[in-house]
Design a protein around this motif. Structure first.
Motif, PDB file in Angstrom:
ATOM      1  N   GLN A 183      -5.588   9.775  -6.086  1.00 12.14           N
ATOM      2  CA  GLN A 183      -6.144  10.848  -6.912  1.00 12.14           C
ATOM      3  C   GLN A 183      -7.483  11.383  -6.402  1.00 12.14           C
ATOM      4  N   ALA A 184      -7.780  11.157  -5.126  1.00 17.39           N
ATOM      5  CA  ALA A 184      -9.043  11.650  -4.576  1.00 17.39           C
ATOM      6  C   ALA A 184      -9.009  13.168  -4.481  1.00 17.39           C
ATOM      7  N   SER A 185     -10.177  13.771  -4.653  1.00 20.74           N
ATOM      8  CA  SER A 185     -10.302  15.225  -4.539  1.00 20.74           C
ATOM      9  C   SER A 185     -11.764  15.560  -4.260  1.00 20.74           C
ATOM     10  N   THR A 186     -12.029  16.837  -4.121  1.00 19.87           N
ATOM     11  CA  THR A 186     -13.415  17.278  -3.908  1.00 19.87           C
ATOM     12  C   THR A 186     -14.245  17.129  -5.174  1.00 19.87           C
ATOM     13  N   GLU A 187     -13.614  16.772  -6.281  1.00 23.42           N
ATOM     14  CA  GLU A 187     -14.343  16.542  -7.527  1.00 23.42           C
ATOM     15  C   GLU A 187     -14.783  15.088  -7.671  1.00 23.42           C
ATOM     16  N   ASN A 188     -14.275  14.194  -6.817  1.00 23.94           N
ATOM     17  CA  ASN A 188     -14.646  12.781  -6.951  1.00 23.94           C
ATOM     18  C   ASN A 188     -14.927  12.177  -5.578  1.00 23.94           C
ATOM     19  N   TRP A 189     -14.011  11.341  -5.070  1.00 27.02           N
ATOM     20  CA  TRP A 189     -14.302  10.578  -3.853  1.00 27.02           C
ATOM     21  C   TRP A 189     -14.653  11.457  -2.658  1.00 27.02           C
ATOM     22  N   TRP A 190     -13.923  12.542  -2.448  1.00 24.05           N
ATOM     23  CA  TRP A 190     -14.139  13.333  -1.235  1.00 24.05           C
ATOM     24  C   TRP A 190     -15.511  14.013  -1.233  1.00 24.05           C
ATOM     25  N   TYR A 232      -8.482  -8.303   4.594  1.00 24.10           N
ATOM     26  CA  TYR A 232      -9.629  -8.878   5.295  1.00 24.10           C
ATOM     27  C   TYR A 232      -9.353 -10.349   5.582  1.00 24.10           C
ATOM     28  N   ARG A 233      -9.325 -10.684   6.862  1.00 26.30           N
ATOM     29  CA  ARG A 233      -9.049 -12.076   7.274  1.00 26.30           C
ATOM     30  C   ARG A 233      -7.742 -12.584   6.659  1.00 26.30           C
ATOM     31  N   CYS A 234      -6.718 -11.779   6.752  1.00 26.30           N
ATOM     32  CA  CYS A 234      -5.414 -12.151   6.212  1.00 26.30           C
ATOM     33  C   CYS A 234      -4.418 -12.413   7.335  1.00 26.30           C
ATOM     34  N   THR A 235      -3.395 -13.197   7.026  1.00 27.86           N
ATOM     35  CA  THR A 235      -2.343 -13.539   7.982  1.00 27.86           C
ATOM     36  C   THR A 235      -0.988 -13.291   7.337  1.00 27.86           C
ATOM     37  N   ASN A 236      -0.080 -12.727   8.119  1.00 30.21           N
ATOM     38  CA  ASN A 236       1.282 -12.440   7.664  1.00 30.21           C
ATOM     39  C   ASN A 236       1.261 -11.363   6.577  1.00 30.21           C
ATOM     40  N   VAL A 237       1.200 -10.128   7.038  1.00 30.43           N
ATOM     41  CA  VAL A 237       1.022  -8.975   6.154  1.00 30.43           C
ATOM     42  C   VAL A 237       2.158  -7.985   6.401  1.00 30.43           C
ATOM     43  N   LEU A 238       2.700  -7.429   5.319  1.00 33.67           N
ATOM     44  CA  LEU A 238       3.713  -6.379   5.397  1.00 33.67           C
ATOM     45  C   LEU A 238       3.292  -5.220   4.502  1.00 33.67           C
ATOM     46  N   ILE A 239       3.199  -4.019   5.079  1.00 27.55           N
ATOM     47  CA  ILE A 239       3.002  -2.790   4.312  1.00 27.55           C
ATOM     48  C   ILE A 239       4.202  -1.905   4.651  1.00 27.55           C
ATOM     49  N   GLU A 240       5.068  -1.621   3.675  1.00 25.08           N
ATOM     50  CA  GLU A 240       6.361  -1.031   4.003  1.00 25.08           C
ATOM     51  C   GLU A 240       6.839  -0.035   2.952  1.00 25.08           C
ATOM     52  N   GLY A 241       7.271   1.132   3.414  1.00 23.63           N
ATOM     53  CA  GLY A 241       8.117   2.013   2.626  1.00 23.63           C
ATOM     54  C   GLY A 241       7.426   2.993   1.706  1.00 23.63           C
ATOM     55  N   VAL A 242       6.236   2.688   1.233  1.00 22.03           N
ATOM     56  CA  VAL A 242       5.626   3.503   0.196  1.00 22.03           C
ATOM     57  C   VAL A 242       5.114   4.830   0.748  1.00 22.03           C
ATOM     58  N   THR A 243       4.917   5.776  -0.159  1.00 22.14           N
ATOM     59  CA  THR A 243       4.254   7.035   0.144  1.00 22.14           C
ATOM     60  C   THR A 243       2.822   6.951  -0.361  1.00 22.14           C
ATOM     61  N   ILE A 244       1.876   7.390   0.477  1.00 21.40           N
ATOM     62  CA  ILE A 244       0.461   7.325   0.114  1.00 21.40           C
ATOM     63  C   ILE A 244      -0.095   8.743   0.035  1.00 21.40           C
ATOM     64  N   HIS A 245      -0.710   9.052  -1.104  1.00 18.92           N
ATOM     65  CA  HIS A 245      -1.329  10.353  -1.320  1.00 18.92           C
ATOM     66  C   HIS A 245      -2.814  10.191  -1.646  1.00 18.92           C
ATOM     67  N   ARG A 246      -3.598  11.169  -1.282  1.00 12.53           N
ATOM     68  CA  ARG A 246      -4.954  11.404  -1.786  1.00 12.53           C
ATOM     69  C   ARG A 246      -5.838  10.155  -1.766  1.00 12.53           C
ATOM     70  N   SER A 247      -6.085   9.661  -0.583  1.00 13.11           N
ATOM     71  CA  SER A 247      -6.923   8.473  -0.425  1.00 13.11           C
ATOM     72  C   SER A 247      -8.401   8.841  -0.427  1.00 13.11           C
ATOM     73  N   PRO A 248      -9.279   7.949  -0.918  1.00 14.42           N
ATOM     74  CA  PRO A 248     -10.715   8.196  -0.772  1.00 14.42           C
ATOM     75  C   PRO A 248     -11.143   8.300   0.690  1.00 14.42           C
ATOM     76  N   MET A 249     -10.572   7.414   1.546  1.00 15.70           N
ATOM     77  CA  MET A 249     -10.971   7.395   2.954  1.00 15.70           C
ATOM     78  C   MET A 249      -9.786   6.898   3.778  1.00 15.70           C
ATOM     79  N   ILE A 267       2.565   8.850   4.938  1.00 16.11           N
ATOM     80  CA  ILE A 267       1.170   9.032   4.547  1.00 16.11           C
ATOM     81  C   ILE A 267       0.860  10.521   4.580  1.00 16.11           C
ATOM     82  N   ASP A 268       0.586  11.078   3.413  1.00 14.45           N
ATOM     83  CA  ASP A 268       0.357  12.512   3.266  1.00 14.45           C
ATOM     84  C   ASP A 268      -0.930  12.699   2.477  1.00 14.45           C
ATOM     85  N   THR A 269      -2.041  12.810   3.183  1.00 12.07           N
ATOM     86  CA  THR A 269      -3.339  12.930   2.536  1.00 12.07           C
ATOM     87  C   THR A 269      -4.297  13.605   3.501  1.00 12.07           C
ATOM     88  N   HIS A 270      -4.900  14.699   3.079  1.00 10.24           N
ATOM     89  CA  HIS A 270      -5.647  15.552   3.996  1.00 10.24           C
ATOM     90  C   HIS A 270      -7.144  15.541   3.744  1.00 10.24           C
TER      91      HIS A 270
END
Length: 480
Positions: A183-190, A232-249, A267-270
């Motif tokens: 939910q990032a936008s020029t009104e908040n995080w961006w 952070y300092r993690c082992t055996n990680v899977l990030i799979e399948g999801v759609t990501i919108h409107r990230s702060p960074m 990943i669709d976030t501009h």
């Protein structure tokens, strides 16, 4: 587990043979000056990459996604309401805790919209976002406190939590076909980008002064944005399948982590600084089958910044990127600019770069303030429709130029079987006289519509069966 190889290993094994499954001829000819260029497909330069790709296969075999117990914990059973307005943070936290205590499984987000603050994963927990489900992340910064150990542009400190965060965990995942919406936008995080200079200056000075990380406490009032998903300092990680919108960074940010699988993301976030995947000081990483439509670099490989990068001194290494579609915006594959700890053994294959506004194919960013070594970088079987700038950009004079205390090194870079439909320039590459860019090979490539001359200064570059604008090119001087 296969033994990892550093540059000395590669050089020592140069010209050897493969035996017993070990990589023994990874980089034949690496580090040596070529007496002459050649337009054929043979010779030490042309042959080195073919053998080195066997090491990429070892990475692919070595990196395995974690598995989880067949237990589900539906967040609605812990009080979450799918109305998009009622906070579900505590319900998600309770489900994660119950899943962890039971020995692991899936924390399931069912269809519907759920509003949440920071989500902190724990060992053996798979956060599964189901088809038709959306996690809506709060834009209230207070929902990402208390501060946690994190990084901002390569420097460690205590700050707002990333939206999804794990520290020191083993066997964790974010999976499913649902949506993560920051939910990032020029009104908040961006909007924070224009308000962060005071905090950023203070953090850099703390790093230069050697202030202990636990005393670098930020958060309220400093406007330094956090990543979307950070391990952070993690082992055996899977990030799979999801759609990501409107990230702060930055979107997906493994730090000091290992054995990481990132696959089939959209990943669709501009927004500003909205990189797709930022691999920092991590090893054994596979990025596969992802679609990047982002506001900054598609995949960026990093290893800490300046004084803090020297203090931590951990490279990013043994990385395979394959079968991805890269549309926007800056570098498709970027190394740096936070690369003080170094980056090595990076393989990119079978990808398509197909956006009207993508800047660079391979972008290596460093200078004498950042330093670091980028080596053993291989790209092959890439189809590039259009670049608004260069196919390869690597300029040591970028930013502050040669005014810092460090000496960057870039060596052993190969493009093989790369087709470019259109680009402004083929190359913009400038090393330092004391540190030239070494052993860059262009093998079996064709760049069809190159509009402007290249810049090639203090670079050891050779061509093997290379065509530019339909003309065979055997000497970098032909491109100037």
């Amino acid at each position: 587990m296969a033994r990892r190889l550093n540059r000395k290993d590669f050089l020592r094994l140069s010209g050897g043979t493969l035996a017993g499954g070990a990589l023994a001829s990874a980089l034949a000819g690496t580090g040596t000056a070529h007496a002459a260029t050649t337009t054929g497909s043979s010779g030490p330069g042309a042959g080195a990459g073919a053998d080195a790709w066997r090491y990429a296969e070892q990475i692919a075999r070595r990196v395995e996604a974690p598995r989880f117990a067949p237990r589900d914990f539906d967040i609605t059973e812990f009080g979450a309401t799918p109305d998009g307005t009622s906070p579900a943070t505590e319900a998600i936290r309770a489900a994660i805790s119950a899943c962890h205590r039971s020995g692991g499984g899936r924390v399931v987000v069912p269809a519907g919209s759920f509003l949440t603050g920071a989500i902190h994963l724990r060992d053996n927990v798979n956060l599964h976002v189901s088809e038709g489900a959306t996690l809506l992340f709060s834009t209230d910064p207070a929902d990402y406190l208390p501060v946690v150990l994190t990084r901002f542009e390569g420097i460690e400190f205590m700050n707002y939590s990333p939206l999804i965060y794990a520290n020191g965990c083993t066997n964790i995942a974010v999976t499913g076909t649902g949506t993560l919406d920051g939910q990032a936008s020029t009104e908040n995080w961006w909007a924070w980008g224009s308000r962060s200079s005071e905090g950023w200056t203070r953090l850099q000075q703390m790093a230069r002064d050697g202030v202990p990380v636990e005393e670098r406490v930020f958060g309220r009032g400093y406007y330094l944005r956090s990543s979307f998903i950070q391990t952070y300092r993690c082992t055996n990680v899977l990030i799979e399948g999801v759609t990501i919108h409107r990230s702060p960074m930055w979107e997906v940010h493994p730090v000091l982590s290992r054995n990481i699988t990132i696959r089939d993301l959209h990943i669709d976030t501009h927004g500003p600084n909205n990189d797709g995947v930022d691999i920092e000081c991590s090893r054994d990483v596979v990025v596969r089958g992802c679609v990047f439509d982002v506001g900054d670099d598609c995949v960026a490989i990093k290893s800490g910044r300046e004084a803090d990068g020297l203090r931590v001194n951990v490279p990013s290494e043994d990385i395979l990127i394959e079968q991805c579609l890269m549309r926007l915006r800056y570098g498709a594959i970027t190394i740096g600019s936070e690369m003080t700890g170094g980056a090595r053994n990076i393989f990119v294959r079978d990808c398509r770069l197909d956006g009207p506004n993508l800047y660079f194919g391979l972008y290596i960013k460093t200078n004498s303030h950042r330093g670091g070594v980028a080596e053993n970088v291989y790209l092959k079987n890439l189809e590039i429709s259009n670049l608004t700038k260069e196919v390869i950009s690597c300029n040591f004079y970028r930013g502050k130029g040669d005014t810092g205390p460090l000496t960057p090194r870039v060596r052993n870079v190969e493009l093989r079987n790369v087709h470019v439909g259109q680009a402004r320039n083929a190359f913009s590459m400038s090393g330092y006289p004391r540190s030239p860019i070494e052993d860059v090979r262009i093998v079996n490539c064709s760049f069809d519509d190159i509009r402007q001359p290249s810049t090639i200064t203090d670079v050891d570059m050779t061509f093997h069966n290379f065509r530019v604008n339909g003309v065979r090119c055997s000497d970098p001087a032909q491109l100037l």
